[in-house]
Structures are given as C-alpha cells and as structure tokens.
Design an enzyme around this catalytic site. Sequence first.
Site, short mmCIF file in Angstrom:
data_model
loop_
_atom_site.label_atom_id
_atom_site.label_comp_id
_atom_site.label_asym_id
_atom_site.label_seq_id
_atom_site.Cartn_x
_atom_site.Cartn_y
_atom_site.Cartn_z
N SER A 216 0.81 -1.18 0.03
CA SER A 216 0.06 -0.16 -0.02
C SER A 216 0.93 1.18 -0.12
O SER A 216 1.89 1.30 0.70
CB SER A 216 -0.78 -0.01 1.33
OG SER A 216 -0.40 -0.21 2.39
N GLY A 218 -0.56 4.43 0.34
CA GLY A 218 -1.19 5.70 0.79
C GLY A 218 -2.10 6.18 -0.24
O GLY A 218 -3.01 5.38 -0.84
N GLY A 221 -2.35 4.42 -3.76
CA GLY A 221 -3.05 3.40 -4.17
C GLY A 221 -1.93 2.12 -3.85
O GLY A 221 -1.58 1.93 -3.03
N GLY A 247 -5.89 0.67 5.58
CA GLY A 247 -5.37 -0.45 5.22
C GLY A 247 -6.11 -1.77 5.81
O GLY A 247 -6.05 -2.75 5.15
N ASP A 248 -6.79 -1.65 7.03
CA ASP A 248 -7.73 -2.67 7.30
C ASP A 248 -8.84 -2.94 6.20
O ASP A 248 -9.17 -4.11 6.01
CB ASP A 248 -8.33 -2.44 8.60
CG ASP A 248 -7.20 -2.38 9.74
OD1 ASP A 248 -6.05 -3.01 9.53
OD2 ASP A 248 -7.27 -1.53 10.62
#
Length: 311
Positions: A216, A218, A221, A247-248
């Site tokens: 990831s 941020g 993408g 993120g989750d």
Amino acid sequence: MILTVTLNAALDVTYFVDALVPRASHRVDALHERAGGKGVNVARVLAALGQPTMVTGLAGGPTGAALRGELRAVGLADELVPIAGDSRRTVTVVSREDGDATVFNQAGPTVQPDEWRAFTARYAQLVRDAEVVVLSGSLPPGLPDDAYAQLITLAAVADAATVLDTSGPALLAALDTGPDVVKPNAAELAAVTGHQDIAAGAAALRALGARAVVASCGPDGLYALTEQGSWRATPTERLSGNPTGAGDACVAALAAGLAAGTPWPGILREAVALSAAAVPCPVAGDFDADTYRRLRTAVPVEDIHATHTHP
C-alpha cells in the site's frame, strides 16, 4: 467463512479535536470506544460486505471483557481465547482541521506459553471451516517472532488461504511458510527489505517465500506483485478524513477477493475502492458505502508485466 486473527486485540479509543497542537491543552468534542485491533477492524468491514466472518485471537482482563461485549453488541461472532493479562487500549487523536490522526499503541499484555498453546489448539479447530485466514497486527509480548509462521502452517494443513498484514521480525519469520498474500505499507516494506523502491521491495519478499505482495502506497494506491503478474491500482480522487482504517479495509477486500476466486485486477480495484471509502469515516472498521460504490468501477488498474517468474 473468513477467519480473522487478532493476537493483540484492543479497545480502541478515538478522540476528536478541532486541531492537534503540541504542548497545548485540547477540548475533546467527540469520543468513540470500540473493540479493535487490525483483525477486528477487518472483520467489521467483511461483515458490512455480507461476508461470513469469525473473530479470533487473544483477550483478557476488564478491557478484554469490554471489547468482547462490544463485539456481541454489534453482532460480530467471536472466538477470542482468554488470557490472564488485561488487553491493551489504543488511543487515536483525530484533528478535524486537516484530518490527520495521531495514534498511541500500547504493547499489550504478556502472553504465557500455556495461553499460546491453548490458542493454537482452538485456532487449529476454527481454521478447518475457513476459506481464508487474515492474520493482522502486532504480536503481544511473550509470543515468538514465528507466531504467525506457526498459524500459516496450520492454515495450509487445513487448505485455507492466508493474508498476512504485519511488519518487522514477525513478517520476516513468516515468509518461508508461503503466505498467499502479504500486505506491507511502503514504510514497512522498506524497513524489512532495505529497498526504498516498492517494486524491488516486493520482489525481495517474493524471493523469501510470499506468493503475492500487495504494497500500500497511501493515497497513491496499491502495487501488487504476484505469480500471475504485477499491477498498479490508483484511486481516482483524494479523500480527506481519518486514514487509519484504510489498510484494514484493503485487507478485507483482499480476503474477500481470494475467497471468491476473483482475478487479481478485480481484487485490486475493490481493495483501492474500499480503502479509499474508509478514509471519510471517523473510526477504523467503517467505510462509506456511497463512496465505495462510486469508486469500485472507476479505479484504473495498470498491468505492468503480463507474467512474472518467481525469483
């Protein structure tokens, strides 16, 4: 069923202030308390998507009782294994001025060897009914660096796919067990590989045993390197809010895609849309349904290489 594992479950406390100013007093204008830890947040998102899910992990003491009570209140099935120590709390301070979040994470209670044995025995039973296992977050004190490696091995015996979202020694120790997907962020990837370049870092993790790496980046993408190819997926718009749950939400989309057998470009499109839709929400584990519906058909996915040979 998707089984989410949170070995360091927490009661998440979120404070909202007008602006976060160092060395100043702040008036809190809103407060949220809810069961958390990364795997719990993933389970919340999966449940909202209509995915059958089960929460397991470790919880103890008054804080553990409070977080289990909150899970029951919202209808999330849990098989958290009790421990003697009191579960941790996390504190997030969200500045309304710019949407930035400052997070304070306690280490968590020390897990005893007999507690770990009790958990792995229960986990070995639960994983038999799982299509996908999500292993998320930090390890509490007392657990060995290879704790996730042990759980991935048990999942493989049960023929369940695994998504691993952790960092540091716990991530490195798990790679040679062949997790199906690992999801570091850019900083975590650089820390464990020494590569600032995302593609080089992902290739290093694949060389160490990960079957697929989804990094990831941020607001820029996701970058994915898999046995089938490599792709970049980027959001079509920048959203303001609290990014701590993005993120989750991404991990939830990866797990749901694996369970459904979705091809990688489709999984990544969903993951970017869902993680972006989490940003406008005040607390981790939620996403804005309208934003998700709007973005899920708009996210571009660039095919970087049609094929990739495992190093």
